[in-house]
Design a protein around this motif. Sequence first.
Motif, PDB file in Angstrom:
ATOM      1  N   LEU A   4       0.844  -1.194   0.000  1.00 48.98           N
ATOM      2  CA  LEU A   4       0.000   0.000   0.000  1.00 48.98           C
ATOM      3  C   LEU A   4       0.879   1.243   0.000  1.00 48.98           C
ATOM      4  N   PRO A   5       0.333   2.366  -0.454  1.00 47.27           N
ATOM      5  CA  PRO A   5       1.097   3.616  -0.340  1.00 47.27           C
ATOM      6  C   PRO A   5       1.547   3.824   1.101  1.00 47.27           C
ATOM      7  N   TYR A   6       2.718   4.385   1.261  1.00 49.85           N
ATOM      8  CA  TYR A   6       3.339   4.502   2.576  1.00 49.85           C
ATOM      9  C   TYR A   6       2.755   5.680   3.349  1.00 49.85           C
ATOM     10  N   ALA A   7       1.486   5.546   3.727  1.00 52.26           N
ATOM     11  CA  ALA A   7       0.769   6.598   4.458  1.00 52.26           C
ATOM     12  C   ALA A   7      -0.042   5.940   5.573  1.00 52.26           C
ATOM     13  N   SER A   8       0.160   6.393   6.801  1.00 52.89           N
ATOM     14  CA  SER A   8      -0.494   5.785   7.965  1.00 52.89           C
ATOM     15  C   SER A   8      -2.007   5.747   7.826  1.00 52.89           C
ATOM     16  N   LYS A   9      -2.594   6.807   7.352  1.00 49.73           N
ATOM     17  CA  LYS A   9      -4.056   6.887   7.235  1.00 49.73           C
ATOM     18  C   LYS A   9      -4.579   5.789   6.295  1.00 49.73           C
ATOM     19  N   ILE A  10      -3.881   5.583   5.195  1.00 52.60           N
ATOM     20  CA  ILE A  10      -4.280   4.541   4.245  1.00 52.60           C
ATOM     21  C   ILE A  10      -4.105   3.160   4.878  1.00 52.60           C
ATOM     22  N   TRP A  11      -2.974   2.923   5.540  1.00 51.47           N
ATOM     23  CA  TRP A  11      -2.753   1.627   6.171  1.00 51.47           C
ATOM     24  C   TRP A  11      -3.839   1.332   7.200  1.00 51.47           C
ATOM     25  N   LEU A  12      -4.180   2.326   8.026  1.00 54.59           N
ATOM     26  CA  LEU A  12      -5.192   2.113   9.071  1.00 54.59           C
ATOM     27  C   LEU A  12      -6.562   1.803   8.493  1.00 54.59           C
ATOM     28  N   SER A  13      -6.903   2.398   7.373  1.00 50.09           N
ATOM     29  CA  SER A  13      -8.221   2.141   6.787  1.00 50.09           C
ATOM     30  C   SER A  13      -8.228   0.925   5.867  1.00 50.09           C
ATOM     31  N   HIS A  14      -7.133   0.676   5.157  1.00 52.50           N
ATOM     32  CA  HIS A  14      -7.139  -0.366   4.136  1.00 52.50           C
ATOM     33  C   HIS A  14      -6.700  -1.751   4.625  1.00 52.50           C
ATOM     34  N   TRP A  15      -5.653  -1.833   5.478  1.00 50.70           N
ATOM     35  CA  TRP A  15      -5.168  -3.163   5.859  1.00 50.70           C
ATOM     36  C   TRP A  15      -6.232  -4.024   6.540  1.00 50.70           C
ATOM     37  N   PRO A  16      -6.972  -3.498   7.522  1.00 58.18           N
ATOM     38  CA  PRO A  16      -8.011  -4.355   8.127  1.00 58.18           C
ATOM     39  C   PRO A  16      -9.055  -4.815   7.104  1.00 58.18           C
ATOM     40  N   LYS A  17      -9.471  -3.936   6.235  1.00 61.67           N
ATOM     41  CA  LYS A  17     -10.488  -4.273   5.219  1.00 61.67           C
ATOM     42  C   LYS A  17      -9.946  -5.313   4.237  1.00 61.67           C
ATOM     43  N   ILE A  18      -8.725  -5.097   3.765  1.00 57.95           N
ATOM     44  CA  ILE A  18      -8.120  -6.063   2.840  1.00 57.95           C
ATOM     45  C   ILE A  18      -8.017  -7.432   3.498  1.00 57.95           C
ATOM     46  N   MET A  19      -7.503  -7.475   4.723  1.00 55.81           N
ATOM     47  CA  MET A  19      -7.328  -8.772   5.380  1.00 55.81           C
ATOM     48  C   MET A  19      -8.663  -9.446   5.642  1.00 55.81           C
ATOM     49  N   GLN A  20      -9.669  -8.676   6.046  1.00 56.26           N
ATOM     50  CA  GLN A  20     -10.982  -9.281   6.274  1.00 56.26           C
ATOM     51  C   GLN A  20     -11.537  -9.844   4.975  1.00 56.26           C
ATOM     52  N   ASN A  21     -11.414  -9.097   3.885  1.00 54.55           N
ATOM     53  CA  ASN A  21     -11.903  -9.570   2.590  1.00 54.55           C
ATOM     54  C   ASN A  21     -11.168 -10.827   2.139  1.00 54.55           C
ATOM     55  N   VAL A  22      -9.854 -10.819   2.249  1.00 51.12           N
ATOM     56  CA  VAL A  22      -9.061 -11.971   1.804  1.00 51.12           C
ATOM     57  C   VAL A  22      -9.353 -13.178   2.684  1.00 51.12           C
ATOM     58  N   THR A  23      -9.405 -12.977   3.984  1.00 49.55           N
ATOM     59  CA  THR A  23      -9.697 -14.078   4.907  1.00 49.55           C
ATOM     60  C   THR A  23     -11.077 -14.658   4.612  1.00 49.55           C
ATOM     61  N   ASP A  24     -12.087 -13.802   4.487  1.00 55.56           N
ATOM     62  CA  ASP A  24     -13.445 -14.274   4.199  1.00 55.56           C
ATOM     63  C   ASP A  24     -13.506 -15.019   2.873  1.00 55.56           C
ATOM     64  N   ALA A  25     -12.843 -14.493   1.854  1.00 54.06           N
ATOM     65  CA  ALA A  25     -12.866 -15.122   0.532  1.00 54.06           C
ATOM     66  C   ALA A  25     -12.141 -16.465   0.552  1.00 54.06           C
ATOM     67  N   CYS A  26     -11.058 -16.561   1.293  1.00 54.92           N
ATOM     68  CA  CYS A  26     -10.351 -17.839   1.414  1.00 54.92           C
ATOM     69  C   CYS A  26     -11.228 -18.872   2.101  1.00 54.92           C
ATOM     70  N   ILE A  27     -11.913 -18.467   3.148  1.00 57.58           N
ATOM     71  CA  ILE A  27     -12.789 -19.393   3.878  1.00 57.58           C
ATOM     72  C   ILE A  27     -13.904 -19.892   2.970  1.00 57.58           C
ATOM     73  N   VAL A  28     -14.568 -18.982   2.270  1.00 58.20           N
ATOM     74  CA  VAL A  28     -15.679 -19.344   1.377  1.00 58.20           C
ATOM     75  C   VAL A  28     -15.210 -20.309   0.293  1.00 58.20           C
ATOM     76  N   ASN A  29     -14.010 -20.095  -0.211  1.00 55.54           N
ATOM     77  CA  ASN A  29     -13.497 -20.894  -1.327  1.00 55.54           C
ATOM     78  C   ASN A  29     -12.584 -22.037  -0.899  1.00 55.54           C
ATOM     79  N   ASN A  30     -12.465 -22.268   0.417  1.00 55.37           N
ATOM     80  CA  ASN A  30     -11.600 -23.332   0.939  1.00 55.37           C
ATOM     81  C   ASN A  30     -10.195 -23.230   0.335  1.00 55.37           C
ATOM     82  N   CYS A  31      -9.660 -22.041   0.392  1.00 61.65           N
ATOM     83  CA  CYS A  31      -8.364 -21.720  -0.193  1.00 61.65           C
ATOM     84  C   CYS A  31      -7.364 -21.429   0.922  1.00 61.65           C
TER      85      CYS A  31
END
Length: 172
Positions: A70-97
């Motif tokens: 991600l761009p090296y900006a704290s505000k972006i990391w704080l808003s994007h990393w949790p959302k990205i990880m939740q999306n990836v985790t949820d998608a992996c679970i749904v797809n057994n990946c």
Amino acid sequence: MQIILGANGIIGEELVKELHANYTTNITLFGRNPQRVNENDHLYKGNLLNLEEVQKALENADIAYLTVGLPYASKIWLSHWPKIMQNVTDACIVNNCKLVYFDNTYAYPQDSTIQTEDTPLTSNGKKGVAKKIASEILLNAMRKKKLSAAICRAPEFYGPGKTKGITNTLIF
């Protein structure tokens, strides 16, 4: 199929080369503007902040590698990393990946203590807090046995190519 989420950064490009040379040629590169590294790479244009796009991309995937930067900006990391990880985790679970998460050491204490797998994630920096939240999302899914995953943490990524790491800049 193997899929690299955030495929065209330094980690993603080196990973796709290694997978292609030694493991499989059935590789999908996921990103906002994915570019082939190998002639037969599959491309999937999408945004990790969009759950539906991530879920669709992971259909038929055996292993996903989260290598996005991600761009090296704290505000972006704080808003994007949790959302990205939740999306990836949820998608992996749904797809057994399975998931391999390439992380850094920002969530660890920023001191001279030797870091191990048992070192608590206690950084007070905003970027460290963002990475801690993301890690906890993944670790919780792993603890509940919803997801098979590994976290690979490196203090700095260096090597050939596009890295902006201090080691490459000042030494190599």
